[in-house]
Design a protein around this motif. Structure first.
Motif, mmCIF file in Angstrom:
data_model
loop_
_atom_site.group_PDB
_atom_site.id
_atom_site.type_symbol
_atom_site.label_atom_id
_atom_site.label_comp_id
_atom_site.label_asym_id
_atom_site.label_seq_id
_atom_site.Cartn_x
_atom_site.Cartn_y
_atom_site.Cartn_z
ATOM 1 N N ASP A 105 0.828 -1.210 0.000
ATOM 2 C CA ASP A 105 0.000 0.000 0.000
ATOM 3 C C ASP A 105 0.861 1.257 0.000
ATOM 4 O OD1 ASP A 105 -2.382 -1.385 -0.018
ATOM 5 O OD2 ASP A 105 -2.460 -1.556 2.164
ATOM 6 N N ARG A 106 1.974 1.216 0.714
ATOM 7 C CA ARG A 106 2.870 2.372 0.726
ATOM 8 C C ARG A 106 3.432 2.631 -0.672
ATOM 9 N NH1 ARG A 106 4.995 3.896 5.903
ATOM 10 N NH2 ARG A 106 3.977 2.722 7.563
ATOM 11 N N ASP A 107 3.706 1.552 -1.388
ATOM 12 C CA ASP A 107 4.221 1.745 -2.734
ATOM 13 C C ASP A 107 3.147 2.282 -3.669
ATOM 14 O OD1 ASP A 107 6.987 0.884 -3.945
ATOM 15 O OD2 ASP A 107 5.486 0.602 -5.516
ATOM 16 N N CYS A 108 1.878 1.961 -3.398
ATOM 17 C CA CYS A 108 0.772 2.555 -4.167
ATOM 18 C C CYS A 108 0.744 4.070 -3.962
ATOM 19 C CB CYS A 108 -0.554 1.933 -3.752
ATOM 20 S SG CYS A 108 -0.802 0.231 -4.297
ATOM 21 N N VAL A 109 1.005 4.516 -2.731
ATOM 22 C CA VAL A 109 1.059 5.954 -2.456
ATOM 23 C C VAL A 109 2.198 6.589 -3.250
ATOM 24 C CG1 VAL A 109 1.416 7.700 -0.672
ATOM 25 C CG2 VAL A 109 0.053 5.665 -0.159
ATOM 26 N N ARG A 110 3.347 5.900 -3.293
ATOM 27 C CA ARG A 110 4.488 6.408 -4.069
ATOM 28 C C ARG A 110 4.109 6.568 -5.544
ATOM 29 N NH1 ARG A 110 9.933 6.497 -4.538
ATOM 30 N NH2 ARG A 110 10.220 5.952 -2.365
ATOM 31 N N ARG A 111 3.453 5.579 -6.096
ATOM 32 C CA ARG A 111 3.078 5.646 -7.503
ATOM 33 C C ARG A 111 2.055 6.749 -7.757
ATOM 34 N NH1 ARG A 111 1.606 0.126 -10.192
ATOM 35 N NH2 ARG A 111 1.834 1.491 -11.999
ATOM 36 N N ASP A 112 1.164 6.995 -6.787
ATOM 37 C CA ASP A 112 0.200 8.089 -6.936
ATOM 38 C C ASP A 112 0.919 9.435 -6.999
ATOM 39 O OD1 ASP A 112 -2.059 6.507 -7.027
ATOM 40 O OD2 ASP A 112 -2.326 6.494 -4.854
ATOM 41 N N ILE A 113 1.987 9.580 -6.184
ATOM 42 C CA ILE A 113 2.759 10.832 -6.216
ATOM 43 C C ILE A 113 3.425 11.006 -7.574
ATOM 44 C CG2 ILE A 113 4.744 12.047 -5.224
ATOM 45 C CD1 ILE A 113 4.100 10.677 -2.566
ATOM 46 N N LEU A 114 4.056 9.938 -8.057
ATOM 47 C CA LEU A 114 4.747 10.020 -9.342
ATOM 48 C C LEU A 114 3.784 10.243 -10.505
ATOM 49 C CD1 LEU A 114 7.371 7.151 -8.878
ATOM 50 C CD2 LEU A 114 7.681 9.604 -8.512
ATOM 51 N N SER A 115 2.524 9.780 -10.360
ATOM 52 C CA SER A 115 1.556 9.957 -11.446
ATOM 53 C C SER A 115 1.227 11.430 -11.674
ATOM 54 C CB SER A 115 0.275 9.177 -11.128
ATOM 55 O OG SER A 115 -0.413 9.743 -10.031
ATOM 56 N N PHE A 116 1.334 12.252 -10.624
ATOM 57 C CA PHE A 116 1.103 13.699 -10.792
ATOM 58 C C PHE A 116 2.149 14.290 -11.729
ATOM 59 C CE2 PHE A 116 -1.480 13.132 -7.018
ATOM 60 C CZ PHE A 116 -2.493 14.047 -7.187
ATOM 61 N N TYR A 117 3.405 13.911 -11.535
ATOM 62 C CA TYR A 117 4.474 14.433 -12.386
ATOM 63 C C TYR A 117 4.350 13.918 -13.813
ATOM 64 C CZ TYR A 117 6.688 16.090 -8.119
ATOM 65 O OH TYR A 117 6.948 16.738 -6.936
ATOM 66 N N ASP A 118 3.859 12.662 -13.958
ATOM 67 C CA ASP A 118 3.657 12.123 -15.306
ATOM 68 C C ASP A 118 2.635 12.950 -16.087
ATOM 69 O OD1 ASP A 118 5.459 10.122 -14.756
ATOM 70 O OD2 ASP A 118 3.936 8.652 -14.178
ATOM 71 N N ARG A 119 1.642 13.500 -15.378
ATOM 72 C CA ARG A 119 0.610 14.311 -16.033
ATOM 73 C C ARG A 119 0.994 15.780 -16.132
ATOM 74 N NH1 ARG A 119 -2.532 11.536 -12.192
ATOM 75 N NH2 ARG A 119 -2.825 13.502 -11.076
ATOM 76 N N GLY A 120 2.152 16.131 -15.572
ATOM 77 C CA GLY A 120 2.569 17.525 -15.584
ATOM 78 C C GLY A 120 1.979 18.342 -14.456
ATOM 79 N N ASP A 121 1.374 17.674 -13.442
ATOM 80 C CA ASP A 121 0.794 18.382 -12.294
ATOM 81 C C ASP A 121 1.774 18.380 -11.130
ATOM 82 O OD1 ASP A 121 -1.512 18.722 -13.747
ATOM 83 O OD2 ASP A 121 -2.420 16.860 -12.988
ATOM 84 N N ARG A 122 1.446 19.185 -10.108
ATOM 85 C CA ARG A 122 2.288 19.254 -8.909
ATOM 86 C C ARG A 122 1.510 18.687 -7.721
ATOM 87 N NH1 ARG A 122 5.337 25.154 -9.206
ATOM 88 N NH2 ARG A 122 6.421 24.774 -11.187
ATOM 89 N N PRO A 123 2.014 17.619 -7.124
ATOM 90 C CA PRO A 123 1.288 17.020 -5.997
ATOM 91 C C PRO A 123 1.405 17.854 -4.722
ATOM 92 C CG PRO A 123 3.357 15.876 -6.333
ATOM 93 C CD PRO A 123 3.249 16.879 -7.450
ATOM 94 N N THR A 124 0.306 18.031 -4.041
ATOM 95 C CA THR A 124 0.274 18.618 -2.705
ATOM 96 C C THR A 124 -0.444 17.622 -1.796
ATOM 97 O OG1 THR A 124 -1.836 19.735 -3.079
ATOM 98 C CG2 THR A 124 0.182 20.941 -3.669
ATOM 99 N N LEU A 125 -0.381 17.844 -0.504
ATOM 100 C CA LEU A 125 -1.063 16.929 0.409
ATOM 101 C C LEU A 125 -2.561 16.910 0.146
ATOM 102 C CD1 LEU A 125 0.610 17.245 3.926
ATOM 103 C CD2 LEU A 125 0.580 15.287 2.398
ATOM 104 N N ALA A 126 -3.122 18.056 -0.240
ATOM 105 C CA ALA A 126 -4.570 18.135 -0.462
ATOM 106 C C ALA A 126 -4.995 17.277 -1.649
ATOM 107 C CB ALA A 126 -4.979 19.588 -0.673
ATOM 108 N N ASN A 127 -4.356 17.484 -2.820
ATOM 109 C CA ASN A 127 -4.787 16.697 -3.977
ATOM 110 C C ASN A 127 -4.286 15.259 -3.920
ATOM 111 O OD1 ASN A 127 -2.080 16.971 -4.686
ATOM 112 N ND2 ASN A 127 -2.464 18.566 -6.203
#
Length: 428
Positions: A105-127
């Motif tokens: 599950d922790r690695d799923c969180v890591r992949r969710d963070i990296l997916s923001f950069y793949d889309r050109g977005d910036r991850p914050t705690l809120a999103n």
């Protein structure tokens, strides 16, 4: 003979003592509940002149419990089929969300963070919190829990060239991941690739069972399970695209009960014994053994000296490893020279595997997603939950169910897990 004043004083002392029998928020046993109902029935039998509210109030005063508790106990007695009020089940203390997340599950969180950069977005705690609440992560924790998890994964909220703060992955983790992927690709594209063997550990609690099932409204119908987690079994195994390695299953009872995880029960000596006696004799020649960076996998036999070592010990290490040096250097200069040759450190596990013609490759930190056995563990634990849903949850029964669930993991599923990991590696 006791006077009236003495009797009144004794009565006051008794009343004062009973006021502390039931602390607020504590559970009342079945015996206490039945005594309270006896007091209620006594006041109720004194005559119809008093209202129900007055009877409840008198009972609460006599027993020193709240009127709300009297109403609740009265309702429980009316619903009871045998007329007996039973003690309520102890409330389970919920663990923190951070502890509830396993490595997958922790690695799923890591992949969710990296997916923001793949889309050109910036991850914050809120999103990010909104993202991880969706499948497959299904995170149920708070913002503060997510903050702790993200930091434990190696991310830091820091300034970039634009001056804005965003989540950035540690550079050393990125370098280690790239190195691992290049080594894996080099092996797969070589004329004679080494067979890949993945090693992983997990645990199974004695009382692991299904969390939901069909039952009636009061919960009297359904599986009978034990409270608490019970004892814990540690499982060590290895597998490839052909399934688990025959004869490589190691399963033992944890010495720490249900506290901590398998890292608290494993040690270098136990793992080394398993490697030499159960893994190496049962895998193909010249295999590539892929493991994580657990401490018991990473015992160094020629550890680089530190500032706690004497100068003579530092010189001995340099001589032993054939590194040119000047003995007239200061201790600090010699330490800097040692750090420049840190890559010559040798792991004990690597040397044992090399002796038999095998090679060890270590996963990058916090990247269990690269280990396909993590996917198979989920299947194994689901099968254990289904079969461990009765009152006979003895250690022998749980051990038998666990071994059968591991052996029942079919080879095609293992192949799909390896292929899925390969897809993720290619994407990165």
């Amino acid at each position: 003979m006791a006077t009236r004043d003495d009797m009144e004083q004794s009565k006051d002392e008794g009343t004062s003592n009973t006021r502390h029998i039931h602390a607020a928020g504590s559970r009342l046993t079945s015996q206490c509940r039945n005594i309270i109902m006896n007091v209620f029935q006594y006041f109720n039998s004194q005559g119809p002149s008093k209202t129900m509210k007055e009877i409840i109030k008198a009972t609460a005063t006599a027993t020193q419990v709240s009127e709300r508790t009297i109403y609740r106990i009265k309702s429980e007695k009316m619903k009871s089929s045998d007329g007996i009020i039973h003690s309520p089940l102890p409330r389970k203390r919920k663990s923190t969300v951070v502890d509830n997340l396993d490595s997958f599950d922790r690695d799923c969180v890591r992949r969710d963070i990296l997916s923001f950069y793949d889309r050109g977005d910036r991850p914050t705690l809120a999103n990010l919190l909104a993202k991880v609440r969706e499948p497959p992560t299904n995170f149920t924790g708070s913002r503060s829990s997510l903050y702790k998890i993200v930091r434990n994964l190696g991310f830091r909220y820091k300034k970039v060239t634009s001056g804005r703060k965003i989540l950035m992955e540690r550079q050393d983790i990125i370098i280690t991941r790239n190195k691992y992927l290049r080594e894996l690709k080099r092996n797969r594209e070589s004329p004679k690739p080494r067979p890949e063997v993945f090693v992983d550990e997990t645990w199974v609690n004695q009382n692991l069972t299904v969390e939901k099932c069909w039952t009636n409204e009061d919960g009297s119908v359904g599986p009978t399970t034990k409270l608490g987690r019970g004892s814990r079994f540690i499982i060590v195994h290895a597998g490839s695209d052909e399934g688990f390695v025959p004869g490589a299953l190691l399963m033992f009872k944890s010495k720490n009960g249900s506290k901590g995880d398998y890292h608290d029960s494993m040690d270098n000596e136990r793992f080394k014994m398993w490697l030499e006696e159960q893994l190496l004799p049962n895998i193909k020649k010249e295999s590539l053994i892929i493991i994580d960076n657990a401490p018991y996998h990473s015992k160094i036999i020629n550890k680089v000296p530190t500032s706690s070592n004497r100068k003579a010990q530092i010189i001995d290490w340099l001589v032993l490893n054939n590194i040119d040096h000047d003995p007239s250097f200061t201790k600090l200069e010699l330490l800097q020279l040692c750090q420049r040759h840190k890559e010559i450190q040798k792991y004990e596990i690597d040397e044992i595997a090399a002796h038999y013609g095998h090679k060890v490759l270590r996963l990058p930190p916090y990247h269990c997603i690269f280990n396909p056995i993590e996917l198979i563990w989920a299947q194994v634990k689901t099968e254990i939950k289904k079969r461990n849903s009765n009152s006979d949850q003895s250690l022998k029964i749980v051990e038998k169910i666990t071994k059968e669930a591991v052996e029942a993991s079919r080879n095609p599923y293992a192949l799909r897990a390896v292929l899925r990991i390969g897809i993720v590696a290619e994407q990165l």
